[in-house]
Design a protein around this motif. Structure first.
Motif, short mmCIF file in Angstrom:
data_model
loop_
_atom_site.label_atom_id
_atom_site.label_comp_id
_atom_site.label_asym_id
_atom_site.label_seq_id
_atom_site.Cartn_x
_atom_site.Cartn_y
_atom_site.Cartn_z
N TYR A 158 9.18 -59.50 39.15
CA TYR A 158 9.82 -60.75 38.72
C TYR A 158 10.45 -60.58 37.34
O TYR A 158 11.59 -60.97 37.12
CB TYR A 158 8.78 -61.89 38.71
CG TYR A 158 9.36 -63.19 38.23
CD1 TYR A 158 9.98 -64.06 39.11
CD2 TYR A 158 9.33 -63.55 36.88
CE1 TYR A 158 10.54 -65.25 38.67
CE2 TYR A 158 9.88 -64.73 36.43
CZ TYR A 158 10.48 -65.58 37.33
OH TYR A 158 11.04 -66.75 36.88
N LEU A 159 9.70 -60.00 36.41
CA LEU A 159 10.21 -59.83 35.05
C LEU A 159 11.39 -58.86 35.01
O LEU A 159 12.35 -59.07 34.26
CB LEU A 159 9.10 -59.36 34.11
CG LEU A 159 8.02 -60.38 33.81
CD1 LEU A 159 6.93 -59.76 32.94
CD2 LEU A 159 8.59 -61.63 33.17
N LYS A 160 11.34 -57.81 35.80
CA LYS A 160 12.45 -56.86 35.85
C LYS A 160 13.74 -57.57 36.27
O LYS A 160 14.81 -57.29 35.74
CB LYS A 160 12.12 -55.73 36.81
CG LYS A 160 13.16 -54.64 36.83
CD LYS A 160 12.73 -53.50 37.73
CE LYS A 160 13.80 -52.42 37.71
NZ LYS A 160 13.43 -51.29 38.57
N LYS A 161 13.61 -58.51 37.18
CA LYS A 161 14.77 -59.24 37.67
C LYS A 161 15.25 -60.31 36.69
O LYS A 161 16.44 -60.58 36.59
CB LYS A 161 14.41 -59.90 39.00
CG LYS A 161 15.52 -60.67 39.65
CD LYS A 161 15.08 -61.23 40.99
CE LYS A 161 16.18 -62.07 41.61
NZ LYS A 161 15.74 -62.66 42.88
N HIS A 162 14.34 -60.94 35.94
CA HIS A 162 14.68 -62.13 35.16
C HIS A 162 14.74 -61.95 33.65
O HIS A 162 15.22 -62.85 32.96
CB HIS A 162 13.72 -63.27 35.49
CG HIS A 162 13.91 -63.76 36.88
ND1 HIS A 162 14.95 -64.59 37.23
CD2 HIS A 162 13.22 -63.53 38.01
CE1 HIS A 162 14.88 -64.84 38.52
NE2 HIS A 162 13.85 -64.20 39.01
N ARG A 163 14.26 -60.84 33.12
CA ARG A 163 14.36 -60.66 31.68
C ARG A 163 15.81 -60.38 31.31
O ARG A 163 16.54 -59.70 32.03
CB ARG A 163 13.50 -59.48 31.21
CG ARG A 163 12.03 -59.82 31.18
CD ARG A 163 11.23 -58.72 30.58
NE ARG A 163 11.35 -58.77 29.13
CZ ARG A 163 10.97 -57.79 28.33
NH1 ARG A 163 10.46 -56.67 28.84
NH2 ARG A 163 11.10 -57.91 27.03
N PRO A 164 16.25 -60.92 30.18
CA PRO A 164 17.63 -60.67 29.76
C PRO A 164 17.79 -59.22 29.30
O PRO A 164 16.81 -58.50 29.10
CB PRO A 164 17.82 -61.65 28.59
CG PRO A 164 16.46 -61.99 28.12
CD PRO A 164 15.54 -61.83 29.28
N PRO A 165 19.04 -58.78 29.12
CA PRO A 165 19.28 -57.42 28.65
C PRO A 165 18.61 -57.20 27.29
O PRO A 165 18.42 -58.15 26.52
CB PRO A 165 20.80 -57.34 28.52
CG PRO A 165 21.32 -58.45 29.37
CD PRO A 165 20.28 -59.50 29.38
#
Length: 115
Positions: free
Chosen positions: A18-25
């Motif tokens: 989930y975090l890999k998909k939703h964390r910003p650059p």
């Protein structure tokens, strides 16, 4: 009762995806980031931003979603945080797996988690 080691590993993998998909650059993360906290049988998703007021370097943490495993029912209850700063059950209020619970947060059909 806390999650078993196997359940905890499963949750950590799901939260990691989930975090890999939703964390910003990476270049945006000093201004806006998302993290997850696993405590007991709950996973809380938190938005991190620099404090609007206060000391430079101070971070404001805004929890926006929470899911808790209810072992007796074998479901994950999903909650969202309203302006009254209390957790309220989402609709649908439960999911069968942690992946399903995070998918509800990701879908955000009613605009409860991210506005």
């Amino acid at each position: 009762m806390a999650l078993s080691e196997l359940e905890l590993k499963r949750v950590e993998r799901a939260v990691g995806r989930y975090l890999k998909k939703h964390r910003p650059p990476p270049h945006i993360r000093p201004e806006l980031d998302v993290e997850a906290r696993i405590q007991g049988q709950s996973v809380e998703l938190v938005e991190l931003r620099p404090a609007w007021r206060g000391d430079p370097g101070e971070i404001t943490e805004l929890p926006f979603a929470k899911t808790t495993f209810v072992r007796t029912q074998h479901v994950w209850k999903v909650f969202w945080r309203r302006a009254d700063l209390r957790w309220h059950a989402y609709d649908p209020p439960t999911a069968r797996t942690i992946d399903d619970a995070l998918a509800l947060v990701d879908e955000d059909a009613f605009g409860c988690f991210r506005g």
